[in-house]
Design a protein around this motif. Structure first.
Motif, short mmCIF file in Angstrom:
data_model
loop_
_atom_site.label_atom_id
_atom_site.label_comp_id
_atom_site.label_asym_id
_atom_site.label_seq_id
_atom_site.Cartn_x
_atom_site.Cartn_y
_atom_site.Cartn_z
N VAL A 4 0.84 -1.20 0.00
CA VAL A 4 0.00 0.00 0.00
C VAL A 4 0.88 1.25 0.00
CG1 VAL A 4 -1.65 1.34 1.36
CG2 VAL A 4 -1.98 -1.12 1.09
N GLU A 5 1.93 1.26 0.81
CA GLU A 5 2.85 2.40 0.85
C GLU A 5 3.47 2.64 -0.52
OE1 GLU A 5 3.93 4.32 3.54
OE2 GLU A 5 3.42 3.18 5.34
N HIS A 6 3.86 1.57 -1.20
CA HIS A 6 4.46 1.71 -2.52
C HIS A 6 3.46 2.26 -3.53
CE1 HIS A 6 8.18 -0.33 -1.37
NE2 HIS A 6 8.64 -0.07 -2.58
N VAL A 7 2.22 1.76 -3.48
CA VAL A 7 1.21 2.30 -4.40
C VAL A 7 1.04 3.80 -4.17
CG1 VAL A 7 -1.21 2.23 -5.08
CG2 VAL A 7 -0.02 0.09 -4.59
N CYS A 8 0.97 4.20 -2.91
CA CYS A 8 0.82 5.63 -2.60
C CYS A 8 2.02 6.43 -3.11
CB CYS A 8 0.65 5.82 -1.10
SG CYS A 8 -0.91 5.23 -0.43
N ASP A 9 3.23 5.91 -2.90
CA ASP A 9 4.43 6.62 -3.36
C ASP A 9 4.46 6.73 -4.88
OD1 ASP A 9 5.25 6.86 -0.74
OD2 ASP A 9 6.69 5.19 -0.83
N ILE A 10 4.10 5.63 -5.57
CA ILE A 10 4.09 5.64 -7.03
C ILE A 10 3.06 6.63 -7.56
CG2 ILE A 10 3.51 4.24 -9.06
CD1 ILE A 10 4.81 1.85 -7.55
N ARG A 11 1.88 6.61 -6.96
CA ARG A 11 0.82 7.53 -7.40
C ARG A 11 1.26 8.98 -7.22
NH1 ARG A 11 -4.46 5.33 -7.85
NH2 ARG A 11 -5.24 7.42 -7.48
N ARG A 12 1.85 9.28 -6.07
CA ARG A 12 2.28 10.65 -5.81
C ARG A 12 3.35 11.07 -6.82
NH1 ARG A 12 3.95 10.22 -0.71
NH2 ARG A 12 6.13 9.93 -1.31
N MET A 13 4.29 10.18 -7.11
CA MET A 13 5.35 10.51 -8.05
C MET A 13 4.81 10.69 -9.47
SD MET A 13 9.11 8.78 -8.37
CE MET A 13 9.48 9.32 -6.69
N ALA A 14 3.70 10.00 -9.78
CA ALA A 14 3.08 10.11 -11.10
C ALA A 14 2.10 11.31 -11.18
CB ALA A 14 2.33 8.84 -11.43
N GLY A 15 2.02 12.06 -10.08
CA GLY A 15 1.15 13.23 -10.09
C GLY A 15 -0.31 12.93 -9.85
N LEU A 16 -0.59 11.77 -9.24
CA LEU A 16 -1.96 11.36 -8.96
C LEU A 16 -2.22 11.43 -7.46
CD1 LEU A 16 -2.01 8.17 -11.21
CD2 LEU A 16 -2.90 10.43 -11.79
N PRO A 17 -3.46 11.65 -7.05
CA PRO A 17 -3.75 11.64 -5.62
C PRO A 17 -3.59 10.23 -5.06
CG PRO A 17 -5.78 11.76 -6.89
CD PRO A 17 -4.66 11.94 -7.86
N GLU A 18 -3.14 10.13 -3.81
CA GLU A 18 -2.96 8.81 -3.20
C GLU A 18 -4.29 8.09 -3.10
OE1 GLU A 18 -0.82 8.68 0.44
OE2 GLU A 18 0.90 9.79 -0.33
#
Length: 307
Positions: free
Chosen positions: A293-307
Motif C-alpha cells: 500500500v505504501e508503494h502504491v501511494c508513493d508511485i501515485r504521488r510521483m506520477a502526479g496522482l492523488p494517493e
C-alpha cells in the motif's frame, strides 16, 4: 476426522462468488455476509451454508475472508479485529496508507492479504530462477498488466492492478525496491494506468506498466539475469520461455519450461484453510500488505496522482 472449518465470507460479488465456490470445493462451511440482492443470489448459487445481511449478524467463525470493495477493506477489517480470528483479505490490504499501517500494527500475526499471483506456478518458477542463480545474477524485472476494461468501480484502476505487480516483485526478488520514477499513462485518463520504475543503485531494476485503457490485453512477467531471460507470457500459459545466454545474444534459442497450470485462487484459499488447522501462515503478511500500500501511494504521488 476434524470437522470442516467454519468461515465467514464478507462480500459475495463478482469475485466473492468465486471465493465461495472454491471454499466449498475445499470442504469449508461458509456463512456469507451478503447485504444486497445480487450478492445474496451469488451466495445461494454457489452453495453458502448460511447467509446473513450484516456483519453484526455473522455468528462465531474460525476465520474470515474479506471480499468487499477495496475502499471498504479498512472499515470491515477493523470491525472484525475484536473477534481475534485469522483474517484473509483481498488485495489491496486497504486503499489508504494510514489504515494499512494501523492494521499491520494491530493484527500483525493474524491478518494476511490474498495476493493470488504469489500462488501462480509460473511466478513461483520465475522466483526459483531468481533465487537459485541458475541463469546468473538478477538484472531486472519487467511486468505488463494491460487491458481495455475495468471491472472494479469502487476505486480507480491503478489501485486494483498495481498491487498485483508489486506482490510479484516481492515474491521474485524478496523485496519491493524503492520507487525511482513514475508517470501517468498517456493512453487514457490519468487514473487508468501508469508506468513505474523501481530500484536502487547497484540493485535490480523493476519496470511496471499497468493500464485499464490499453487496446491490447497483456499479462506478462520477464526476469532478466546475467546469463539469460525467463518469461511468463500469459496468465494461463502452461510453460515459461527461457532464453539462456547473454541478454545481448539475439540468437539465444527459446526453450519451453513446463509449469503446472494451477488455479491460484484455490491454492491461496487452501493455504488459509491449512493455517486454520494449525499449518503455516499464508503468504503476504499484514506488514507486507501495508508495504505494498505504501508503494502504491508513493508511485501515485510521483506520477502526479492523488494517493
Amino acid at each position: 476426522m476434524r470437522e470442516a472449518p467454519h468461515l465467514g465470507l464478507i462480500g459475495c460479488g463478482g469475485w466473492g462468488k468465486l471465493i465461495l465456490r472454491d471454499l466449498k470445493a475445499l470442504g469449508a462451511k461458509v456463512t456469507c455476509v451478503a447485504p444486497g440482492e445480487r450478492s445474496r443470489a451469488n451466495a445461494v448459487a454457489n452453495g453458502a451454508d448460511h447467509i446473513v445481511p450484516t456483519l453484526d449478524e455473522l455468528p462465531e467463525v474460525e476465520g474470515a475472508v474479506v471480499a468487499t470493495p477495496s475502499d471498504s477493506h479498512g472499515a470491515v477489517l477493523l470491525s472484525l479485529l475484536p473477534r481475534n480470528i485469522p483474517l484473509f483479505v483481498e488485495k489491496p490490504l486497504t486503499s489508504d496508507r494510514a489504515t494499512a499501517r494501523l492494521l499491520a500494527e494491530k493484527a500483525a500475526d493474524r491478518l494476511f492479504v490474498m495476493d493470488k499471483w504469489r500462488y501462480h506456478a509460473g511466478i513461483e518458477r520465475i522466483a526459483r530462477f531468481a533465487k537459485s542463480g541458475e541463469i546468473g545474477d538478477v538484472l531486472g524485472l519487467r511486468l505488463y498488466r494491460l487491458g481495455w476494461s475495468m471491472t472494479h468501480n469502487e476505486v480507480d484502476p491503478i489501485w486494483n492492478l498495481l498491487p498485483h505487480d508489486l506482490s510479484i516483485c516481492l515474491h521474485v526478488l524478496g523485496e519491493v525496491p524503492p520507487v525511482a520514477t513514475a508517470f501517468a499513462d498517456g493512453l487514457g485518463p490519468a487514473s487508468s494506468g501508469l508506468v513505474a520504475v523501481l530500484g536502487r543503485d547497484g540493485g535490480p531494476r523493476v519496470v511496471i506498466e499497468t493500464s485499464a485503457h490499453h487496446p491490447v490485453n497483456r499479462r506478462s512477467v520477464i526476469l532478466s539475469c546475467t546469463n539469460g531471460t525467463v518469461t511468463l507470457n500469459g496468465s494461463f500459459d502452461d510453460h515459461l520461455i527461457l532464453r539462456q545466454g547473454s541478454p545481448n545474444d539475439l540468437n539465444a534459442p527459446e526453450v519451453e519450461v513446463a509449469i503446472q497450470n494451477n488455479m491460484p485462487l484455490e491454492a491461496e484459499l487452501a493455504a488459509f484453510l491449512r493455517h486454520l488447522n494449525g499449518g503455516p501462515a499464508p503468504m503476504s503478511s499484514a506488514a507486507e500488505g501495508a508495504a505494498i500500500v505504501e508503494h502504491v501511494c508513493d508511485i501515485r504521488r510521483m506520477a502526479g496522482l492523488p494517493e
